[in-house]
Every structure is written in C-alpha cells, then in structure tokens.
Design a protein around this motif. Structure first.
Motif, PDB file in Angstrom:
ATOM      1  N   ALA A 364       0.828  -1.217   0.000  1.00 48.05           N
ATOM      2  CA  ALA A 364       0.000   0.000   0.000  1.00 48.05           C
ATOM      3  C   ALA A 364       0.861   1.266   0.000  1.00 48.05           C
ATOM      4  N   ASP A 365       2.101   1.151   0.516  1.00 50.33           N
ATOM      5  CA  ASP A 365       2.972   2.336   0.590  1.00 50.33           C
ATOM      6  C   ASP A 365       3.779   2.550  -0.685  1.00 50.33           C
ATOM      7  N   LEU A 366       3.917   1.497  -1.489  1.00 51.92           N
ATOM      8  CA  LEU A 366       4.812   1.585  -2.659  1.00 51.92           C
ATOM      9  C   LEU A 366       4.492   2.759  -3.594  1.00 51.92           C
ATOM     10  N   PRO A 367       3.193   3.030  -3.912  1.00 48.88           N
ATOM     11  CA  PRO A 367       2.935   4.143  -4.852  1.00 48.88           C
ATOM     12  C   PRO A 367       3.331   5.514  -4.303  1.00 48.88           C
ATOM     13  N   HIS A 368       3.532   5.625  -2.971  1.00 44.00           N
ATOM     14  CA  HIS A 368       3.777   6.953  -2.372  1.00 44.00           C
ATOM     15  C   HIS A 368       5.208   7.156  -1.921  1.00 44.00           C
ATOM     16  N   ILE A 369       6.010   6.122  -2.051  1.00 42.75           N
ATOM     17  CA  ILE A 369       7.311   6.099  -1.397  1.00 42.75           C
ATOM     18  C   ILE A 369       8.248   7.226  -1.865  1.00 42.75           C
ATOM     19  N   PHE A 370       8.024   7.753  -3.065  1.00 42.67           N
ATOM     20  CA  PHE A 370       8.909   8.818  -3.573  1.00 42.67           C
ATOM     21  C   PHE A 370       8.367  10.219  -3.266  1.00 42.67           C
ATOM     22  N   GLU A 371       7.218  10.282  -2.543  1.00 40.46           N
ATOM     23  CA  GLU A 371       6.658  11.597  -2.204  1.00 40.46           C
ATOM     24  C   GLU A 371       7.441  12.188  -1.036  1.00 40.46           C
ATOM     25  N   ARG A 372       7.465  13.545  -0.996  1.00 38.93           N
ATOM     26  CA  ARG A 372       8.201  14.204   0.078  1.00 38.93           C
ATOM     27  C   ARG A 372       7.575  13.875   1.430  1.00 38.93           C
ATOM     28  N   PHE A 373       8.400  13.533   2.397  1.00 36.97           N
ATOM     29  CA  PHE A 373       8.013  13.243   3.777  1.00 36.97           C
ATOM     30  C   PHE A 373       7.172  11.978   3.936  1.00 36.97           C
ATOM     31  N   TYR A 374       7.040  11.201   2.854  1.00 36.49           N
ATOM     32  CA  TYR A 374       6.252   9.972   3.015  1.00 36.49           C
ATOM     33  C   TYR A 374       7.135   8.906   3.650  1.00 36.49           C
ATOM     34  N   ARG A 375       6.622   8.274   4.673  1.00 41.57           N
ATOM     35  CA  ARG A 375       7.363   7.190   5.323  1.00 41.57           C
ATOM     36  C   ARG A 375       6.420   6.010   5.501  1.00 41.57           C
ATOM     37  N   ALA A 376       6.924   4.806   5.198  1.00 38.41           N
ATOM     38  CA  ALA A 376       6.089   3.625   5.385  1.00 38.41           C
ATOM     39  C   ALA A 376       5.908   3.397   6.881  1.00 38.41           C
ATOM     40  N   ASP A 377       6.989   3.550   7.622  1.00 36.03           N
ATOM     41  CA  ASP A 377       6.908   3.355   9.068  1.00 36.03           C
ATOM     42  C   ASP A 377       7.479   4.617   9.713  1.00 36.03           C
ATOM     43  N   LYS A 378       6.565   5.531  10.084  1.00 30.22           N
ATOM     44  CA  LYS A 378       6.997   6.868  10.507  1.00 30.22           C
ATOM     45  C   LYS A 378       7.919   6.823  11.717  1.00 30.22           C
ATOM     46  N   ALA A 379       7.464   6.071  12.758  1.00 31.67           N
ATOM     47  CA  ALA A 379       8.222   6.058  14.011  1.00 31.67           C
ATOM     48  C   ALA A 379       9.621   5.508  13.756  1.00 31.67           C
ATOM     49  N   ARG A 380       9.702   4.402  12.950  1.00 37.13           N
ATOM     50  CA  ARG A 380      10.990   3.763  12.711  1.00 37.13           C
ATOM     51  C   ARG A 380      11.917   4.681  11.912  1.00 37.13           C
ATOM     52  N   SER A 381      11.326   5.337  10.899  1.00 36.96           N
ATOM     53  CA  SER A 381      12.135   6.219  10.066  1.00 36.96           C
ATOM     54  C   SER A 381      12.748   7.333  10.917  1.00 36.96           C
ATOM     55  N   ARG A 382      11.916   7.923  11.800  1.00 34.70           N
ATOM     56  CA  ARG A 382      12.424   9.032  12.631  1.00 34.70           C
ATOM     57  C   ARG A 382      13.475   8.525  13.604  1.00 34.70           C
ATOM     58  N   ALA A 383      13.160   7.340  14.203  1.00 36.85           N
ATOM     59  CA  ALA A 383      14.098   6.789  15.182  1.00 36.85           C
ATOM     60  C   ALA A 383      15.452   6.520  14.521  1.00 36.85           C
ATOM     61  N   LEU A 384      15.418   6.171  13.220  1.00 33.16           N
ATOM     62  CA  LEU A 384      16.664   5.865  12.507  1.00 33.16           C
ATOM     63  C   LEU A 384      17.295   7.125  11.908  1.00 33.16           C
ATOM     64  N   GLY A 385      16.708   8.262  12.213  1.00 31.98           N
ATOM     65  CA  GLY A 385      17.299   9.540  11.780  1.00 31.98           C
ATOM     66  C   GLY A 385      16.913   9.955  10.370  1.00 31.98           C
ATOM     67  N   GLY A 386      15.874   9.329   9.824  1.00 28.51           N
ATOM     68  CA  GLY A 386      15.470   9.656   8.444  1.00 28.51           C
ATOM     69  C   GLY A 386      14.751  10.993   8.368  1.00 28.51           C
ATOM     70  N   THR A 387      14.873  11.652   7.229  1.00 29.87           N
ATOM     71  CA  THR A 387      14.185  12.945   7.048  1.00 29.87           C
ATOM     72  C   THR A 387      12.900  12.782   6.245  1.00 29.87           C
ATOM     73  N   GLY A 388      12.739  11.640   5.586  1.00 31.34           N
ATOM     74  CA  GLY A 388      11.562  11.431   4.730  1.00 31.34           C
ATOM     75  C   GLY A 388      11.704  12.115   3.383  1.00 31.34           C
ATOM     76  N   LEU A 389      12.922  12.625   3.104  1.00 28.96           N
ATOM     77  CA  LEU A 389      13.126  13.359   1.840  1.00 28.96           C
ATOM     78  C   LEU A 389      14.073  12.627   0.885  1.00 28.96           C
ATOM     79  N   GLY A 390      14.738  11.577   1.408  1.00 30.34           N
ATOM     80  CA  GLY A 390      15.793  10.912   0.631  1.00 30.34           C
ATOM     81  C   GLY A 390      15.328  10.427  -0.736  1.00 30.34           C
ATOM     82  N   LEU A 391      14.220   9.683  -0.768  1.00 29.17           N
ATOM     83  CA  LEU A 391      13.768   9.112  -2.052  1.00 29.17           C
ATOM     84  C   LEU A 391      13.238  10.191  -2.997  1.00 29.17           C
ATOM     85  N   SER A 392      12.689  11.243  -2.397  1.00 27.12           N
ATOM     86  CA  SER A 392      12.194  12.341  -3.229  1.00 27.12           C
ATOM     87  C   SER A 392      13.375  13.007  -3.951  1.00 27.12           C
TER      88      SER A 392
END
Ligand code: ADP
Length: 423
Positions: A364-392
């Motif tokens: 369900a997340d695959l079509p959105h994964i390249f959008e700005r700030f989109y994260r499949a697992d928000k808590a995990r991404s933040r905990a791992l230091g992700g910005t949600g902008l990398g794929l964009s």
C-alpha cells in the motif's frame, strides 16, 4: 360614321385589353420576384418592361434584395466570429436569460461539466445541479453587478473560478448573465502541496527543537547533575542536531532541485571508477553492521553522461536506506547493466539496481514512497534519523538526467530500487 365609331371603340378596347394584360403580367412578375426574395434567393432579373412606376418597383426590389444579402453575409460573418471565439476559448462560457435558462454554451463548458448533449433551452440549476453556481447567477441578475466566486465541483472533482456579468440591452435593461469558468484545479492542488510541505517541515523541526529545549532546561536547572547524566543528555542533543542538519541539507537540496537552479554538470561516466568510490565510502559502514555489500558492474555498459556528484547523492540516499532497513547478516547489492529493450534485446539505457534483503515495504505504501516526507513506518524512520526526503531527492536527480526510478518490494523479504538512465 357608326362604323368609324365602332372600329375606334374596338381599337381602344383592344389596346385597353393589351395594356391590362401587360400590367397583369408585370404584377405577376413582381409577385414572383417577391416570392423568390422572400424564399431567401435572388431573382434572375429585376427588369420590368413597361410603366415607369413598375420599373421603379423592380429597381426598389433589387435594392431590397441587395441589402438583405449584405445583412445576411454580415450576420453569418459575425456568427462565425462569435462561434470561432467561443470554440477557441479555454474557459467554459455560459449565457443564461433572466429566468436562468441556458441560451448559449461553448465546448469548454460542456467538457468542464462533463455534459454529453447541449443544455441550451434547459434551466441552469436543472442542468448543473449546483446551488453555488445558481446563487452566483441569481446575485448577478439581482444586483446587476459582476460576481466572482470559487466553485468546488464533486463530479467531476474540480475547482473552478467563476465570474458572472450581467448582459444588458442598449437601454441598460438586464437580458441575462454571461459567466465564464476557469479550471483552477491544478493551482489548488499545488497550494495544497505547498501547505502540506510547510506543515511537514514545521512538524519535522518542532520535534528536535522541543527535545533541545527540554534537555537545555534540564542542564540549566540542574548544574549538579552527575557526569554520566550530562553525557547522556549531550548525546541526545548531538543526535538531534545531526538530524536537524540532515533535514536542512535535504530541504536545501529539494529546493535547489525543484527550482532547477542546479544545472547538471554532465561528463562521460566511468561507471567502474564511480562504483569503486561508492564501495570505498560504504564498505566500513556495512562491515560494522555486518551486512554484506557488493557491486556488480557489467563490462559492456553503454557510454552515458551523468552528473557524478548528484548521482553520488542518489546512491548515498539509497544505500543509507538499505543499511537502515536491512538487518544483520543481510545483503545489499548494486548491479549495473545494459537495460533490456521491450523485445528482450539489449537496449541503449543503463539500468542500475540496488537490492537489499531488508524489511521490505508494504504494497500500500509503494505508490507513495517517492513523495516528500512519506514514510512507510513513521516512528521507525524518525528513530533511525530519516528525514523522509531521501527518495524524493533520488527521484528528482534521476529525472533531471532524463531517467526514471521505481521500486519493487516484498514485505519481509527486501526491496529493489531500479534506476534507468538514458544515453
Ligand atoms: P527516510 O529518510 O525516512 O528514509 P526516504 O524518502 O529515504 O525517507 O524513504 C521514504 C520511506 O521509504 C522510508 O521512511 C521507509 O519507510 C521506506 N524505505 C525506503 N527505502 C527502504 C528500504 N530499502 N527498505 C525498506 N523501506 C524503505
């Protein structure tokens, strides 16, 4: 004498009968001319032999026919101009009378409102079933002033800017309303994207800043805090300052890429050298995490030009994710080869795959994964230091090269990011 009188009378009678027959014939011809003119055609001739008055009538009829022809061609010219203007207009146009019965529409109007048949002669409310549009038309009729409004349609889902102005005759009496509809759906969507972006940025900034504030207060109010507590607080502060830095860097990258201020510095691509550099940069990080990392570069890669620095950013972002989401003893592989053309034969594009055996991404997340700030697992991404902008950023850079990027993933088994770069 009698004979003379009789023959004179007969002569007069004959002349009179001939004259009457002539006059009758001429009147018949006049009738015929009037019928022909009335039927919209032009008589073969307007010449009437005989009396001056009748000749005058013929000349008068000719003038009448000429004037009618001139008027007709003027009307058809104006009609054509009006139709041509309306048909070429991007805006939808509708004209209604004082009873809000539709009198005229153009093609764009039909398309905007998804109308298959002409609504001319039907009520605007009945046709459009939109209380807001009806309200604007009524107000323009009631006030005699131009009205402007934004209309949100649900089926089809569109935003329209409507402007309605009263149509008046030469005496100033209101005959109806002419309204135009301009499709502003795209502008509205962009506004929404911008609003979301600002909200996301604020949210991303607020979290580390509130953590900063909390720990700074803790340190200020407790000067006697044990050393290890202070050390822990400083560690958290340092982690969040790194995250803030990453966020600002990514935001700047996005802003530069989107404003196209960043021109590509294209040079011939030496793929083996490029990927050796990537390996050198990342080997230690993968070793530390006990994740196997290798690159497989085909020897027959087509020669292409790339911006090596920006392409480096692409692989840094992809590898950072692969490392984040791949557990110990997993593997990450970069392979580059000549892409296959549609018929399965070697094509001219270069295809690069970044394959990991990590957590994978829910379908369900695959079509959105390249959008700005989109994260499949928000808590995990933040905990791992992700910005949600990398794929964009990855998508932007690849697209700047005229290429494309897509992802294939099976939840729990891993993900493959596939980049195609054209020659
Ligand atoms: P982030 O900074 O959160 O990693 P990205 O734009 O790089 O932001 O990625 C968006 C989201 O895509 C991530 O939050 C994560 O949910 C998912 N994702 C990206 N790469 C991978 C991967 N290799 N494996 C699993 N999930 C991934």
């Amino acid at each position: 004498m009698n004979w003379f009188l009789v023959s004179a009378f007969l002569c007069i009678a004959v002349l009179f009968l001939r004259y009457r027959a002539n006059v009758r014939e001429q009147w018949r011809q006049i009738h015929q001319m009037i019928d022909v003119i009335g039927g919209g055609s032009r008589p073969g001739s307007f010449i009437l032999h005989g009396e001056k008055t009748l000749q005058g009538i013929g000349i008068g009829l000719e003038k009448l026919a000429d004037q009618r022809d001139r008027l007709e061609s003027q009307i058809s010219r104006e009609g054509f101009n009006l139709q041509a203007i309306l048909a070429s207009m991007e805006e939808g146009v509708i004209v209604v009378d004082v009873g809000r019965v539709i009198r005229l529409v153009n093609g764009s109007f039909l398309a905007l409102f998804n109308l298959k048949t002409t609504p001319v002669g039907r009520g605007a409310l009945h046709t459009l079933r939109d209380a807001a549009i009806e309200g604007v038309l009524r107000k323009a009729l009631a006030t005699g002033d131009a009205q402007f409004s934004e209309i949100a349609l649900t089926a089809p889902n569109r935003h329209l800017a409507m402007s309605a102005a009263p149509v008046r005759d030469s005496m100033g009496n209101i005959l109806g309303v002419a309204a135009t509809f301009h499709d502003i759906t795209r502008i509205k969507q962009l506004e929404e994207v911008r609003r979301d972006f600002v909200a996301n940025v604020s949210h991303e900034l607020r979290t580390p800043l509130s953590i900063f504030q909390g720990y700074l207060e803790l340190l200020r109010e407790n000067p006697e805090l044990p050393r290890e507590e202070i050390g822990r607080a400083l560690q958290v502060l340092s982690k969040h300052s790194t995250r803030l830095n990453a966020l600002v860097e990514d935001l700047l990258s996005i802003a530069r890429l989107e404003s196209r201020r960043d021109e590509l510095k294209l040079t011939p691509w030496d793929a083996p050298v490029f990927f050796r550099g990537v390996e050198d940069d990342w080997r230690l990080k993968f070793q530390t995490r006990e994740v196997r990392f290798c690159t497989e570069i085909a020897p027959d890669l087509p020669s292409i030009c790339v911006d090596s620095f920006k392409l480096g950013q692409v692989f840094n972002n992809l590898l950072e994710n692969a490392l984040k989401y791949t557990p110990q003893h997993g593997s990450v592989t970069i392979s580059a080869a000549r892409a296959l053309a549609t018929a399965g034969t070697p094509g001219t594009d270069v295809e690069i795959r970044v394959v990991d055996t990590g957590s994978g991404i829910p379908a369900a997340d695959l079509p959105h994964i390249f959008e700005r700030f989109y994260r499949a697992d928000k808590a995990r991404s933040r905990a791992l230091g992700g910005t949600g902008l990398g794929l964009s950023i990855v998508k932007h850079i690849v697209q700047l090269h005229g290429g494309s990027v897509r992802v294939e993933s099976v939840l729990g088994s891993g993900s493959t990011f596939i980049i195609r770069l054209p020659v």
